[in-house]
Design a protein around this motif. Sequence first.
Motif, PDB file in Angstrom:
ATOM      1  N   SER A 181     -55.552   6.802   1.650  1.00  0.00           N
ATOM      2  CA  SER A 181     -54.728   6.110   0.644  1.00  0.00           C
ATOM      3  C   SER A 181     -54.651   6.921  -0.648  1.00  0.00           C
TER       4      SER A 181
ATOM      5  N   TYR B  86     -50.940   1.779   5.657  1.00  0.00           N
ATOM      6  CA  TYR B  86     -51.268   1.877   4.229  1.00  0.00           C
ATOM      7  C   TYR B  86     -50.445   2.997   3.588  1.00  0.00           C
TER       8      TYR B  86
ATOM      9  N   VAL C 252     -55.304  -1.577  -4.115  1.00  0.00           N
ATOM     10  CA  VAL C 252     -55.347  -1.757  -2.651  1.00  0.00           C
ATOM     11  C   VAL C 252     -56.533  -2.668  -2.333  1.00  0.00           C
TER      12      VAL C 252
ATOM     13  N   ASN D 159     -58.675  -5.145   0.326  1.00  0.00           N
ATOM     14  CA  ASN D 159     -59.013  -5.384   1.729  1.00  0.00           C
ATOM     15  C   ASN D 159     -59.970  -6.558   1.847  1.00  0.00           C
TER      16      ASN D 159
ATOM     17  N   THR E 298     -53.956   2.615  10.374  1.00  0.00           N
ATOM     18  CA  THR E 298     -54.177   3.030   8.985  1.00  0.00           C
ATOM     19  C   THR E 298     -52.914   3.637   8.364  1.00  0.00           C
TER      20      THR E 298
END
Length: 152
Positions: free
Chosen positions: A40, A137, A11, A13, A134
Motif C-alpha cells: 500500500s 488495495y 487505510v 483493517n 491484496t
Amino acid sequence: MNKENHKKILVLNGPNLNLLGTREPETYGHNTIDQLEALSVEAAAKHGLTVDFRQTNSEGILVDWIQEGRNGYAAIILNAAAYTHTSVAIHDAIAAITTPVIEVHLSNVFAREEYRHHSYVSDVAKGVICGFGTHGYVLAIDSVASMLRNQS
Ligand code: DQA
C-alpha cells in the motif's frame, strides 16, 4: 486543512486481518498484513501519496478511526472484515463524515456464504472493490489518486 494532509490516505483493517498470511490462505492469500502495508505504501508513493495503515480487532476503535478520518485525509480505504456484515455503528460513522470511503475486501464476498452478501458499508461508500486479493488495495489507492487528479 493543509495541503500535505490532502495527500494522506487512511487505510483501515478490521478483525482477524492481523492474521493474514496464515489465516485461511486459500481465501485470503499468503501475504501478511506487513506485506500488505508495504504494498500500500509503495502504491501510494507512485502517486505522491502517503498512507496511514492500521488494523484493529475492535469495532469501537474502527468507529473512532473513521471519525478521525474526517479531517486531514483525502480518503479512507476500509476493509471492515466481518464488521462489514454486522455493524450499524460503522455504517453510521461513514454516513457522518464527508471524507470518501472506499470499501475493500480481499475475497469476492458475493461468491461466498450468503451472510457475507450484505454490507453495512456499501451504501455509504464511494465505491467497492472485492475479489482481487491484496491487489484490491492497490486498485483502491489508484482510484483515490484518480479522484484527486479529477478534483484539481
Ligand atoms: C473480508 C471478507 C469478510 O467477509 C470477512 O469476514 C473478512 C475478510 C475480505 O477481505 O475478504 O474477515 O473482509
